[in-house]
Design a protein around this motif. Structure first.
Motif, PDB file in Angstrom:
ATOM      1  N   TRP A 140      40.875  38.600  25.612  1.00  0.00           N
ATOM      2  CA  TRP A 140      41.990  38.588  26.558  1.00  0.00           C
ATOM      3  C   TRP A 140      43.306  38.865  25.829  1.00  0.00           C
ATOM      4  O   TRP A 140      44.179  39.575  26.333  1.00  0.00           O
ATOM      5  N   ASP A 141      43.447  38.324  24.634  1.00  0.00           N
ATOM      6  CA  ASP A 141      44.674  38.512  23.856  1.00  0.00           C
ATOM      7  C   ASP A 141      44.845  39.963  23.412  1.00  0.00           C
ATOM      8  O   ASP A 141      45.962  40.431  23.199  1.00  0.00           O
ATOM      9  N   SER A 142      43.740  40.700  23.313  1.00  0.00           N
ATOM     10  CA  SER A 142      43.779  42.087  22.842  1.00  0.00           C
ATOM     11  C   SER A 142      44.357  43.044  23.874  1.00  0.00           C
ATOM     12  O   SER A 142      44.674  44.183  23.553  1.00  0.00           O
ATOM     13  N   GLN A 143      44.466  42.595  25.142  1.00  0.00           N
ATOM     14  CA  GLN A 143      44.897  43.422  26.267  1.00  0.00           C
ATOM     15  C   GLN A 143      43.765  44.270  26.836  1.00  0.00           C
ATOM     16  O   GLN A 143      43.987  45.090  27.742  1.00  0.00           O
ATOM     17  N   ALA A 144      42.550  44.120  26.320  1.00  0.00           N
ATOM     18  CA  ALA A 144      41.380  44.772  26.903  1.00  0.00           C
ATOM     19  C   ALA A 144      40.746  43.814  27.917  1.00  0.00           C
ATOM     20  O   ALA A 144      41.128  42.645  27.995  1.00  0.00           O
ATOM     21  N   ILE A 145      39.772  44.319  28.679  1.00  0.00           N
ATOM     22  CA  ILE A 145      39.087  43.497  29.682  1.00  0.00           C
ATOM     23  C   ILE A 145      37.735  43.053  29.130  1.00  0.00           C
ATOM     24  O   ILE A 145      36.915  43.897  28.740  1.00  0.00           O
ATOM     25  N   VAL A 147      33.872  41.650  29.244  1.00  0.00           N
ATOM     26  CA  VAL A 147      32.691  41.579  30.097  1.00  0.00           C
ATOM     27  C   VAL A 147      31.605  40.888  29.280  1.00  0.00           C
ATOM     28  O   VAL A 147      31.363  41.257  28.128  1.00  0.00           O
ATOM     29  N   ILE A 148      30.976  39.879  29.844  1.00  0.00           N
ATOM     30  CA  ILE A 148      29.921  39.143  29.136  1.00  0.00           C
ATOM     31  C   ILE A 148      28.579  39.821  29.402  1.00  0.00           C
ATOM     32  O   ILE A 148      28.216  40.071  30.551  1.00  0.00           O
ATOM     33  N   VAL A 149      27.859  40.134  28.321  1.00  0.00           N
ATOM     34  CA  VAL A 149      26.537  40.752  28.441  1.00  0.00           C
ATOM     35  C   VAL A 149      25.500  39.798  27.852  1.00  0.00           C
ATOM     36  O   VAL A 149      25.509  39.531  26.649  1.00  0.00           O
ATOM     37  N   LEU A 150      24.633  39.300  28.701  1.00  0.00           N
ATOM     38  CA  LEU A 150      23.554  38.421  28.261  1.00  0.00           C
ATOM     39  C   LEU A 150      22.321  39.274  28.006  1.00  0.00           C
ATOM     40  O   LEU A 150      21.857  39.991  28.899  1.00  0.00           O
ATOM     41  N   ASP A 167      28.961  29.622  34.322  1.00  0.00           N
ATOM     42  CA  ASP A 167      29.956  29.607  35.398  1.00  0.00           C
ATOM     43  C   ASP A 167      31.178  28.773  35.032  1.00  0.00           C
ATOM     44  O   ASP A 167      32.293  29.049  35.474  1.00  0.00           O
ATOM     45  N   ALA A 168      30.948  27.743  34.226  1.00  0.00           N
ATOM     46  CA  ALA A 168      32.038  26.825  33.877  1.00  0.00           C
ATOM     47  C   ALA A 168      33.019  27.423  32.884  1.00  0.00           C
ATOM     48  O   ALA A 168      34.135  26.930  32.723  1.00  0.00           O
ATOM     49  N   VAL A 169      32.628  28.518  32.198  1.00  0.00           N
ATOM     50  CA  VAL A 169      33.506  29.085  31.169  1.00  0.00           C
ATOM     51  C   VAL A 169      33.862  30.549  31.419  1.00  0.00           C
ATOM     52  O   VAL A 169      34.782  31.076  30.789  1.00  0.00           O
ATOM     53  N   ALA A 170      33.164  31.211  32.335  1.00  0.00           N
ATOM     54  CA  ALA A 170      33.383  32.652  32.541  1.00  0.00           C
ATOM     55  C   ALA A 170      34.753  32.948  33.155  1.00  0.00           C
ATOM     56  O   ALA A 170      35.367  33.970  32.859  1.00  0.00           O
ATOM     57  N   CYS A 171      35.244  32.099  34.042  1.00  0.00           N
ATOM     58  CA  CYS A 171      36.604  32.204  34.603  1.00  0.00           C
ATOM     59  C   CYS A 171      36.989  33.624  35.031  1.00  0.00           C
ATOM     60  O   CYS A 171      37.915  34.229  34.477  1.00  0.00           O
ATOM     61  N   GLY A 172      36.274  34.170  35.994  1.00  0.00           N
ATOM     62  CA  GLY A 172      36.616  35.469  36.555  1.00  0.00           C
ATOM     63  C   GLY A 172      36.138  36.672  35.760  1.00  0.00           C
ATOM     64  O   GLY A 172      36.484  37.809  36.087  1.00  0.00           O
ATOM     65  N   VAL A 173      35.340  36.456  34.731  1.00  0.00           N
ATOM     66  CA  VAL A 173      34.825  37.549  33.898  1.00  0.00           C
ATOM     67  C   VAL A 173      33.473  38.016  34.433  1.00  0.00           C
ATOM     68  O   VAL A 173      32.625  37.200  34.789  1.00  0.00           O
ATOM     69  N   ALA A 270      41.299  32.515  28.991  1.00  0.00           N
ATOM     70  CA  ALA A 270      39.991  32.026  28.559  1.00  0.00           C
ATOM     71  C   ALA A 270      39.728  30.608  29.065  1.00  0.00           C
ATOM     72  O   ALA A 270      38.586  30.224  29.299  1.00  0.00           O
ATOM     73  N   PHE A 271      40.807  29.833  29.216  1.00  0.00           N
ATOM     74  CA  PHE A 271      40.685  28.457  29.722  1.00  0.00           C
ATOM     75  C   PHE A 271      41.585  28.299  30.943  1.00  0.00           C
ATOM     76  O   PHE A 271      42.403  27.379  31.023  1.00  0.00           O
ATOM     77  N   ALA A 272      41.429  29.200  31.905  1.00  0.00           N
ATOM     78  CA  ALA A 272      42.289  29.193  33.093  1.00  0.00           C
ATOM     79  C   ALA A 272      42.184  27.887  33.870  1.00  0.00           C
ATOM     80  O   ALA A 272      43.169  27.417  34.460  1.00  0.00           O
TER      81      ALA A 272
END
Length: 362
Positions: A140-145, A147-150, A167-173, A270-272
């Motif tokens: 998030w700090d990098s200004q890129a978006i 995406v989590i890949v499992l 779900d508890a940590v993804a916060c809109g990702v 990251a911790f919205a």
């Protein structure tokens, strides 16, 4: 290789406009680095380049040097014998940064000018929510978006449970689930790539980054290896490299990073959830440890927030030098550091004003 178009490599109007301020120089994009030499792609092919003496003299920090993904200005755009001379790095629109190894605490640019960063984590023993929070803060700090890949879903018997934890940590990702056993397991990843877009993969070694990239390339260009018996990956990729995708756009592969030292992180995204709860605490500088009427502690008591997530938040805040600050103070500190050598907060405010104009389409 088909004729390269700089637009497909991500050369947008903002870079074109900036490049016109340098006369008699040509635009290229750094695709790899080996010691003091850089491989650069131009519209007429690949060149080997070295930085100019003036550039080297002007460099103040490690992060000022060219990095994979940078657009740079060269004295030529085709092979004419000898090394091309690299004179300037165009202003990065995004930069994935980690703390350099050793005790120098200098920033190291992992990759530059990225649109989307895929944070890869396998659903086996590599699954680690605390490490994922760290990655999210840095991306998030990098200004890129992000995406989590499992990966390796075929080896997981508790997918639904892990998705609940996530779900508890993804916060809109966005979260993508893939399997190396499925031929179409990479399709959801492919949907994020297109002409002019730059995607990057980060994560521990052995989680399947190279396998996914090979699927995007349509060939086994990158070497892949199975994880060791302790589920820790072997370091297949040894250095960063930008690769042109046949379907359009480019991908940056990075060496496996099980740990990521952070110099700065966007913890408000990251911790919205914690950031939002903090606005309801009695004290604006609440540390969420023992103060009365702490909304964060109430959420933990009610089972709405885990103690481990708060502990990691406080740890990352301290590591990123933001301990004791709320979100607005953190943003001000980041801008002050960014513009310290360019006129301080006055220019920072000007930067924000111009950035808002761009977002609004003016």
């Amino acid at each position: 290789m088909n004729k390269i178009t700089m637009e497909n490599l991500g050369l947008s109007q903002r870079f074109i406009i900036e490049s016109t301020s340098y006369t008699n120089l040509y635009v290229g994009r750094v695709i790899s680095q080996y010691k003091d030499r850089y491989k650069v792609l131009t519209e007429n092919g690949e060149l080997t380049a070295v930085i100019s003496g003036k550039f080297r003299f002007d460099v103040k920090t490690v992060s000022d040097y060219p990095a994979v993904g940078d657009f740079v200005m060269l004295d030529r755009n085709e092979e004419t014998g000898g090394n091309a001379i690299l004179h300037h790095v165009l202003t990065r629109k995004s930069a994935l940064i980690r703390k350099a190894a050793g005790t120098s605490n200098e920033e190291q640019i992992v990759a530059a000018n990225i649109d989307t960063v895929f944070i890869c984590m396998s659903l086996t023993n590599d699954f680690n929510l605390r490490r994922l929070e760290r990655y999210l803060g840095v991306v998030w700090d990098s200004q890129a978006i992000p995406v989590i890949v499992l990966t390796k879903a075929d080896l997981c018997d508790t997918l639904s449970q892990k998705m609940l934890e996530l779900d508890a940590v993804a916060c809109g990702v966005d979260v993508l689930v893939t399997s190396s056993m499925s031929e179409d397991g990479y399709v959801s990843v492919k949907n994020y790539s297109s002409s002019g877009k730059t995607i990057a993969f980060i994560g521990s070694s052995g989680v399947g980054k190279s396998t996914l990239i090979n699927r995007l390339l349509g060939e086994n260009l990158l070497e892949t290896q199975k994880t060791r018996s302790d589920d820790k990956g072997r370091h297949t990729t040894t250095r960063r490299e930008l690769i042109v995708l046949p379907s359009g756009g480019v991908v940056i592969d990075t060496p496996g990073m099980r740990e990521l030292g952070i110099e700065s992180a966007d913890l408000s995204k990251a911790f919205a959830d914690i950031d939002e709860l903090s606005t309801k605490c009695k004290f604006h500088d609440c540390t969420h440890i023992s103060e009365p009427n702490c909304a964060v502690r109430r959420a933990i008591s009610a089972g709405l927030l885990s103690e481990d997530r708060l502990t990691n938040y406080l740890k990352l805040k301290k590591e990123a030098k933001y301990e004791g600050m709320h979100s607005k103070q953190i943003e001000a500190e980041k801008l002050a550091v960014m513009f310290a050598k360019d006129g301080g907060m006055k220019n920072a405010r000007k930067f924000l004003k111009e950035k808002n104009k761009i977002r609004q389409g003016f």
